[in-house]
Write an enzyme that holds these catalytic residues in place. Sequence first.
Site, PDB file in Angstrom:
ATOM      1  N   SER A 127      43.375  74.736 -13.346  1.00  0.00           N
ATOM      2  CA  SER A 127      43.382  73.715 -14.398  1.00  0.00           C
ATOM      3  C   SER A 127      41.986  73.435 -14.946  1.00  0.00           C
ATOM      4  O   SER A 127      40.990  73.461 -14.207  1.00  0.00           O
ATOM      5  CB  SER A 127      43.942  72.422 -13.794  1.00  0.00           C
ATOM      6  OG  SER A 127      43.678  71.326 -14.628  1.00  0.00           O
ATOM      7  N   GLU A 129      40.993  70.653 -15.462  1.00  0.00           N
ATOM      8  CA  GLU A 129      40.545  69.456 -14.740  1.00  0.00           C
ATOM      9  C   GLU A 129      39.473  69.829 -13.701  1.00  0.00           C
ATOM     10  O   GLU A 129      38.708  68.971 -13.267  1.00  0.00           O
ATOM     11  CB  GLU A 129      41.760  68.781 -14.092  1.00  0.00           C
ATOM     12  CG  GLU A 129      41.523  67.426 -13.463  1.00  0.00           C
ATOM     13  CD  GLU A 129      41.265  66.255 -14.421  1.00  0.00           C
ATOM     14  OE1 GLU A 129      41.656  66.330 -15.602  1.00  0.00           O
ATOM     15  OE2 GLU A 129      40.657  65.266 -13.969  1.00  0.00           O
ATOM     16  N   TYR A 153      42.997  65.357  -7.889  1.00  0.00           N
ATOM     17  CA  TYR A 153      43.775  66.498  -8.399  1.00  0.00           C
ATOM     18  C   TYR A 153      42.843  67.682  -8.732  1.00  0.00           C
ATOM     19  O   TYR A 153      43.078  68.808  -8.302  1.00  0.00           O
ATOM     20  CB  TYR A 153      44.555  66.060  -9.650  1.00  0.00           C
ATOM     21  CG  TYR A 153      45.177  67.201 -10.416  1.00  0.00           C
ATOM     22  CD1 TYR A 153      46.404  67.733 -10.051  1.00  0.00           C
ATOM     23  CD2 TYR A 153      44.538  67.759 -11.531  1.00  0.00           C
ATOM     24  CE1 TYR A 153      46.977  68.786 -10.767  1.00  0.00           C
ATOM     25  CE2 TYR A 153      45.101  68.800 -12.245  1.00  0.00           C
ATOM     26  CZ  TYR A 153      46.323  69.310 -11.864  1.00  0.00           C
ATOM     27  OH  TYR A 153      46.877  70.362 -12.572  1.00  0.00           O
TER      28      TYR A 153
HETATM   29  P1  NAP Z   1      55.218  69.517 -13.708  1.00  0.00           P
HETATM   30  O1  NAP Z   1      56.133  69.447 -14.898  1.00  0.00           O
HETATM   31  O2  NAP Z   1      54.724  68.283 -13.085  1.00  0.00           O
HETATM   32  O3  NAP Z   1      55.972  70.400 -12.588  1.00  0.00           O
HETATM   33  C1  NAP Z   1      55.532  70.430 -11.270  1.00  0.00           C
HETATM   34  C2  NAP Z   1      56.578  71.129 -10.430  1.00  0.00           C
HETATM   35  O4  NAP Z   1      56.137  71.180  -9.070  1.00  0.00           O
HETATM   36  C3  NAP Z   1      57.956  70.437 -10.404  1.00  0.00           C
HETATM   37  O5  NAP Z   1      58.939  71.423 -10.504  1.00  0.00           O
HETATM   38  C4  NAP Z   1      57.989  69.787  -9.030  1.00  0.00           C
HETATM   39  O6  NAP Z   1      59.299  69.599  -8.519  1.00  0.00           O
HETATM   40  C5  NAP Z   1      57.223  70.822  -8.224  1.00  0.00           C
HETATM   41  N1  NAP Z   1      56.692  70.318  -6.951  1.00  0.00           N
HETATM   42  C6  NAP Z   1      56.017  69.169  -6.745  1.00  0.00           C
HETATM   43  N2  NAP Z   1      55.698  69.035  -5.435  1.00  0.00           N
HETATM   44  C7  NAP Z   1      56.204  70.132  -4.801  1.00  0.00           C
HETATM   45  C8  NAP Z   1      56.228  70.561  -3.457  1.00  0.00           C
HETATM   46  N3  NAP Z   1      55.663  69.838  -2.481  1.00  0.00           N
HETATM   47  N4  NAP Z   1      56.842  71.735  -3.149  1.00  0.00           N
HETATM   48  C9  NAP Z   1      57.432  72.468  -4.131  1.00  0.00           C
HETATM   49  N5  NAP Z   1      57.434  72.121  -5.432  1.00  0.00           N
HETATM   50  C10 NAP Z   1      56.829  70.959  -5.762  1.00  0.00           C
HETATM   51  O7  NAP Z   1      53.917  70.402 -14.064  1.00  0.00           O
HETATM   52  P2  NAP Z   1      53.679  71.436 -15.270  1.00  0.00           P
HETATM   53  O8  NAP Z   1      53.111  70.705 -16.419  1.00  0.00           O
HETATM   54  O9  NAP Z   1      54.865  72.294 -15.424  1.00  0.00           O
HETATM   55  O10 NAP Z   1      52.469  72.297 -14.670  1.00  0.00           O
HETATM   56  C11 NAP Z   1      52.729  73.441 -13.862  1.00  0.00           C
HETATM   57  C12 NAP Z   1      51.501  73.729 -12.999  1.00  0.00           C
HETATM   58  O11 NAP Z   1      50.372  73.946 -13.824  1.00  0.00           O
HETATM   59  C13 NAP Z   1      51.122  72.588 -12.061  1.00  0.00           C
HETATM   60  O12 NAP Z   1      50.600  73.179 -10.890  1.00  0.00           O
HETATM   61  C14 NAP Z   1      50.013  71.871 -12.808  1.00  0.00           C
HETATM   62  O13 NAP Z   1      49.169  71.222 -11.882  1.00  0.00           O
HETATM   63  C15 NAP Z   1      49.329  73.037 -13.492  1.00  0.00           C
HETATM   64  N6  NAP Z   1      48.653  72.756 -14.746  1.00  0.00           N
HETATM   65  C16 NAP Z   1      49.325  72.087 -15.735  1.00  0.00           C
HETATM   66  C17 NAP Z   1      48.691  71.877 -16.945  1.00  0.00           C
HETATM   67  C18 NAP Z   1      49.406  71.181 -18.079  1.00  0.00           C
HETATM   68  O14 NAP Z   1      48.714  70.758 -19.023  1.00  0.00           O
HETATM   69  N7  NAP Z   1      50.725  71.089 -18.061  1.00  0.00           N
HETATM   70  C19 NAP Z   1      47.374  72.353 -17.150  1.00  0.00           C
HETATM   71  C20 NAP Z   1      46.752  73.050 -16.121  1.00  0.00           C
HETATM   72  C21 NAP Z   1      47.402  73.255 -14.915  1.00  0.00           C
HETATM   73  P3  NAP Z   1      60.057  68.165  -8.724  1.00  0.00           P
HETATM   74  O15 NAP Z   1      60.053  67.903 -10.202  1.00  0.00           O
HETATM   75  O16 NAP Z   1      61.436  68.400  -8.188  1.00  0.00           O
HETATM   76  O17 NAP Z   1      59.262  67.165  -7.981  1.00  0.00           O
HETATM   77  O1  F7E Z   2      46.025  62.351 -19.846  1.00  0.00           O
HETATM   78  C1  F7E Z   2      44.336  59.475 -21.414  1.00  0.00           C
HETATM   79  C2  F7E Z   2      43.948  59.829 -20.005  1.00  0.00           C
HETATM   80  O2  F7E Z   2      47.842  62.337 -18.136  1.00  0.00           O
HETATM   81  C3  F7E Z   2      45.282  62.831 -20.946  1.00  0.00           C
HETATM   82  C4  F7E Z   2      47.913  67.481 -16.413  1.00  0.00           C
HETATM   83  O3  F7E Z   2      48.862  68.405 -16.887  1.00  0.00           O
HETATM   84  O4  F7E Z   2      46.250  68.222 -17.965  1.00  0.00           O
HETATM   85  C5  F7E Z   2      46.978  67.093 -17.539  1.00  0.00           C
HETATM   86  O5  F7E Z   2      46.109  66.087 -17.066  1.00  0.00           O
HETATM   87  C6  F7E Z   2      44.235  61.805 -21.363  1.00  0.00           C
HETATM   88  C7  F7E Z   2      43.409  61.247 -20.210  1.00  0.00           C
HETATM   89  O6  F7E Z   2      46.765  64.521 -18.871  1.00  0.00           O
HETATM   90  C8  F7E Z   2      47.074  57.127 -21.215  1.00  0.00           C
HETATM   91  O7  F7E Z   2      42.987  58.912 -19.496  1.00  0.00           O
HETATM   92  C9  F7E Z   2      45.203  57.286 -22.276  1.00  0.00           C
HETATM   93  O8  F7E Z   2      42.075  61.194 -20.604  1.00  0.00           O
HETATM   94  O9  F7E Z   2      48.273  63.377 -20.399  1.00  0.00           O
HETATM   95  P1  F7E Z   2      47.332  63.105 -19.301  1.00  0.00           P
HETATM   96  P2  F7E Z   2      45.495  64.959 -18.008  1.00  0.00           P
HETATM   97  O10 F7E Z   2      45.009  63.888 -17.127  1.00  0.00           O
HETATM   98  O11 F7E Z   2      44.485  65.548 -18.942  1.00  0.00           O
HETATM   99  C10 F7E Z   2      45.459  68.873 -16.963  1.00  0.00           C
HETATM  100  C11 F7E Z   2      44.806  70.072 -17.592  1.00  0.00           C
HETATM  101  C12 F7E Z   2      46.240  69.176 -15.748  1.00  0.00           C
HETATM  102  O12 F7E Z   2      45.998  70.186 -15.070  1.00  0.00           O
HETATM  103  C13 F7E Z   2      47.162  68.127 -15.253  1.00  0.00           C
HETATM  104  O13 F7E Z   2      48.131  68.671 -14.354  1.00  0.00           O
HETATM  105  O14 F7E Z   2      44.926  60.683 -21.907  1.00  0.00           O
HETATM  106  N1  F7E Z   2      45.320  58.407 -21.503  1.00  0.00           N
HETATM  107  N2  F7E Z   2      46.248  56.489 -22.107  1.00  0.00           N
HETATM  108  C14 F7E Z   2      46.483  58.329 -20.846  1.00  0.00           C
HETATM  109  N3  F7E Z   2      47.070  59.186 -19.986  1.00  0.00           N
HETATM  110  C15 F7E Z   2      48.285  58.869 -19.478  1.00  0.00           C
HETATM  111  N4  F7E Z   2      48.905  59.719 -18.632  1.00  0.00           N
HETATM  112  N5  F7E Z   2      48.897  57.673 -19.803  1.00  0.00           N
HETATM  113  C16 F7E Z   2      48.331  56.761 -20.669  1.00  0.00           C
HETATM  114  O15 F7E Z   2      48.894  55.709 -20.947  1.00  0.00           O
END
Ligand code: NAP
Ligand code: F7E
Length: 324
Positions: A127, A129, A153
């Site tokens: 990520s 992050e 995270y």
């Molecule tokens: P998501 O919608 O939160 O999906 C996470 C998945 O992980 C869900 O299917 C969840 O199952 C499963 N999970 C959670 N805890 C688990 C455990 N202990 N054992 C097995 N499975 C588990 O996340 P996403 O947005 O699809 O992202 C996919 C991956 O990419 C994640 O690793 C995230 O950290 C990473 N990532 C996401 C982003 C982004 O912007 N979306 C960016 C960079 C990296 P349940 O729903 O049943 O709990």
């Molecule tokens: O926040 C601001 C918050 O929770 C984005 C995950 O997929 O991307 C994701 O992480 C921004 C932050 O995503 C609210 O402070 C303001 O600056 O949508 P977010 P994230 O934290 O960037 C990375 C790449 C991952 O890997 C992670 O798994 O938005 N913000 N107001 C807020 N954020 C949330 N959630 N809720 C608010 O009300």
Amino acid sequence: MKTALITGINGQDGSYLCEHLLQEGYKVYGILKRNSVTENQTFRINSIFDEIADNLEYADLTDMPSLLRLISTIKPDHLYNLGAQSHVQISFNQPVYTSKTISEGTINLLECIKSSSPKTKFYQASSSEMFGNSIEKDGFQRESTPMIPVSPYGSAKLFAYNIVRIYRKSYKIFASNGILFNHESPRRGINFVTNKIAREAVMIKNGLSDKLVLGNLQAKRDWGHAKDYVRAMEMILNHKEPDDFVCATGQTHSVQDFCDYVFKKLNIPMNKIETSSKYLRPYELEELKGDFSKLKNATGWKPEYTFHEMIDEMIEHWEKNISK
Ligand code: NAP
Ligand code: F7E
């Protein structure tokens, strides 16, 4: 027929990746984590449920025997590790569980590959992050940018990123990191900022809510569409050698910009937005903008959705579902 195993198959990315791999002719297996309430757990994979129902298995990233049982019998060609506690703010409240799913979970999977399926190619959902507030002089983050995370995270993801590199070098496992910047869709969890804004705005428009309460409006993110990013995951595993790749759009927008577009499109006054300290993070990542040229040069990948097309799709989704 190539086989793929996906952890997190019922999450945003897992559901799109599963659809993509089925279209590409893969046999897809998926891991579901045991949740007390099973209703709705698989709603994101409803459209393909019948095709994969027999290949869904309960296991948990923190439960090594459950993973070993599956990997040693399936011996998948590709293993995509998308499972995680993926919410950054929640990682401050649940740092140990977050770290266990991400750090321990990744080692568990790599150990299973090492001992029982060494030919499996491994994709790790790393990520942006992990960069924390590091920015290059030209305003971008890329593979060589120092990684100094600012959340539990991000820290857990950095551990997993490094362990992937260590197993690749030490044991010659084909293990790659996709360093993905934020990617969104109508399937995004509604406690992430983009889908929270899109959904709440449509609720306000329909008289079902009074206001949208957010935290930091100045934070900037490089937001792409999840459908584009799952294509990149497969390309990374089909690349000739294992490596680490940034996947991003190269553009950045603030949370305020996101709100401005949505509220203007729906013709809602901006004074419906309030801020609360409840949604502020103890330590904020201020700005992300990714340089994806390494991935583009290696695989030809580039994003197809624009920022506004992605938001339009999210608004349309909520308009259809909320008016129902
Ligand atoms: P998501 O919608 O939160 O999906 C996470 C998945 O992980 C869900 O299917 C969840 O199952 C499963 N999970 C959670 N805890 C688990 C455990 N202990 N054992 C097995 N499975 C588990 O996340 P996403 O947005 O699809 O992202 C996919 C991956 O990419 C994640 O690793 C995230 O950290 C990473 N990532 C996401 C982003 C982004 O912007 N979306 C960016 C960079 C990296 P349940 O729903 O049943 O709990
Ligand atoms: O926040 C601001 C918050 O929770 C984005 C995950 O997929 O991307 C994701 O992480 C921004 C932050 O995503 C609210 O402070 C303001 O600056 O949508 P977010 P994230 O934290 O960037 C990375 C790449 C991952 O890997 C992670 O798994 O938005 N913000 N107001 C807020 N954020 C949330 N959630 N809720 C608010 O009300």
